[in-house]
Scaffold this motif. Structure first.
Motif, PDB file in Angstrom:
ATOM      1  N   ILE A  46      35.811  15.466  31.350  1.00  0.00           N
ATOM      2  CA  ILE A  46      35.507  16.904  31.425  1.00  0.00           C
ATOM      3  C   ILE A  46      36.597  17.626  32.211  1.00  0.00           C
ATOM      4  CG2 ILE A  46      33.935  18.610  32.443  1.00  0.00           C
ATOM      5  CD1 ILE A  46      31.638  16.712  31.719  1.00  0.00           C
ATOM      6  N   GLU A  47      37.001  17.051  33.328  1.00  0.00           N
ATOM      7  CA  GLU A  47      38.043  17.679  34.139  1.00  0.00           C
ATOM      8  C   GLU A  47      39.356  17.791  33.365  1.00  0.00           C
ATOM      9  OE1 GLU A  47      37.622  19.192  37.072  1.00  0.00           O
ATOM     10  OE2 GLU A  47      35.505  18.675  36.865  1.00  0.00           O
ATOM     11  N   GLU A  48      39.708  16.739  32.631  1.00  0.00           N
ATOM     12  CA  GLU A  48      40.937  16.776  31.832  1.00  0.00           C
ATOM     13  C   GLU A  48      40.841  17.842  30.740  1.00  0.00           C
ATOM     14  OE1 GLU A  48      41.415  12.742  30.482  1.00  0.00           O
ATOM     15  OE2 GLU A  48      42.115  12.068  32.442  1.00  0.00           O
ATOM     16  N   ALA A  49      39.668  17.970  30.132  1.00  0.00           N
ATOM     17  CA  ALA A  49      39.473  18.989  29.098  1.00  0.00           C
ATOM     18  C   ALA A  49      39.595  20.385  29.700  1.00  0.00           C
ATOM     19  CB  ALA A  49      38.114  18.817  28.434  1.00  0.00           C
ATOM     20  N   LYS A  50      39.060  20.572  30.904  1.00  0.00           N
ATOM     21  CA  LYS A  50      39.178  21.878  31.579  1.00  0.00           C
ATOM     22  C   LYS A  50      40.642  22.230  31.819  1.00  0.00           C
ATOM     23  CE  LYS A  50      34.948  22.032  34.362  1.00  0.00           C
ATOM     24  NZ  LYS A  50      34.443  22.008  35.749  1.00  0.00           N
ATOM     25  N   LEU A  51      41.413  21.243  32.273  1.00  0.00           N
ATOM     26  CA  LEU A  51      42.837  21.486  32.531  1.00  0.00           C
ATOM     27  C   LEU A  51      43.566  21.855  31.247  1.00  0.00           C
ATOM     28  CD1 LEU A  51      43.718  18.659  35.070  1.00  0.00           C
ATOM     29  CD2 LEU A  51      43.558  21.118  35.534  1.00  0.00           C
ATOM     30  N   GLN A  52      43.265  21.146  30.174  1.00  0.00           N
ATOM     31  CA  GLN A  52      43.901  21.453  28.889  1.00  0.00           C
ATOM     32  C   GLN A  52      43.516  22.843  28.416  1.00  0.00           C
ATOM     33  OE1 GLN A  52      42.872  18.309  26.175  1.00  0.00           O
ATOM     34  NE2 GLN A  52      44.184  16.816  27.202  1.00  0.00           N
ATOM     35  N   PHE A  53      42.263  23.202  28.598  1.00  0.00           N
ATOM     36  CA  PHE A  53      41.801  24.525  28.186  1.00  0.00           C
ATOM     37  C   PHE A  53      42.527  25.610  28.995  1.00  0.00           C
ATOM     38  CE2 PHE A  53      38.884  28.158  28.634  1.00  0.00           C
ATOM     39  CZ  PHE A  53      38.765  28.495  27.302  1.00  0.00           C
ATOM     40  N   GLN A  54      42.665  25.386  30.300  1.00  0.00           N
ATOM     41  CA  GLN A  54      43.342  26.375  31.146  1.00  0.00           C
ATOM     42  C   GLN A  54      44.805  26.520  30.759  1.00  0.00           C
ATOM     43  OE1 GLN A  54      42.475  25.047  35.119  1.00  0.00           O
ATOM     44  NE2 GLN A  54      40.455  25.996  35.134  1.00  0.00           N
ATOM     45  N   GLU A  55      45.435  25.416  30.357  1.00  0.00           N
ATOM     46  CA  GLU A  55      46.840  25.468  29.932  1.00  0.00           C
ATOM     47  C   GLU A  55      46.979  26.284  28.651  1.00  0.00           C
ATOM     48  OE1 GLU A  55      48.240  21.452  29.615  1.00  0.00           O
ATOM     49  OE2 GLU A  55      48.138  21.116  31.777  1.00  0.00           O
ATOM     50  N   ILE A  56      46.023  26.127  27.749  1.00  0.00           N
ATOM     51  CA  ILE A  56      46.054  26.864  26.485  1.00  0.00           C
ATOM     52  C   ILE A  56      45.812  28.351  26.748  1.00  0.00           C
ATOM     53  CG2 ILE A  56      44.823  27.229  24.303  1.00  0.00           C
ATOM     54  CD1 ILE A  56      44.258  24.192  24.303  1.00  0.00           C
ATOM     55  N   LYS A  57      44.892  28.603  27.637  1.00  0.00           N
ATOM     56  CA  LYS A  57      44.503  29.970  27.968  1.00  0.00           C
ATOM     57  C   LYS A  57      45.658  30.650  28.622  1.00  0.00           C
ATOM     58  CE  LYS A  57      40.772  32.200  30.435  1.00  0.00           C
ATOM     59  NZ  LYS A  57      39.694  32.012  31.367  1.00  0.00           N
TER      60      LYS A  57
END
Length: 57
Positions: A46-57
């Motif tokens: 979940i934490e890794e997915a959050k980081l990826q989402f923030q990078e995309i955002k």
């Protein structure tokens, strides 16, 4: 590597096993350790997915 949903499903099965009144203390401790490990892995995903989402955002 198992995906997030599989980890949660396996953790659920381990919880059901812990609720068995016939489980020995040793089995309970081993089952608990496996469950905690699975939940830690799922949390990491979940934490890794959050980081990826923030990078995309």
């Amino acid at each position: 590597m198992q995906d997030f949903e599989k980890k949660l499903e396996e953790a659920k099965k381990l919880l059901e096993k812990l609720n068995d009144p016939e489980i020995t203390l040793h089995e309970a401790m081993e089952t608990y350790k496996k469950g905690i490990k699975l939940l830690e892995e799922a949390t990491k995903m979940i934490e890794e997915a959050k980081l990826q989402f923030q990078e995309i955002k």
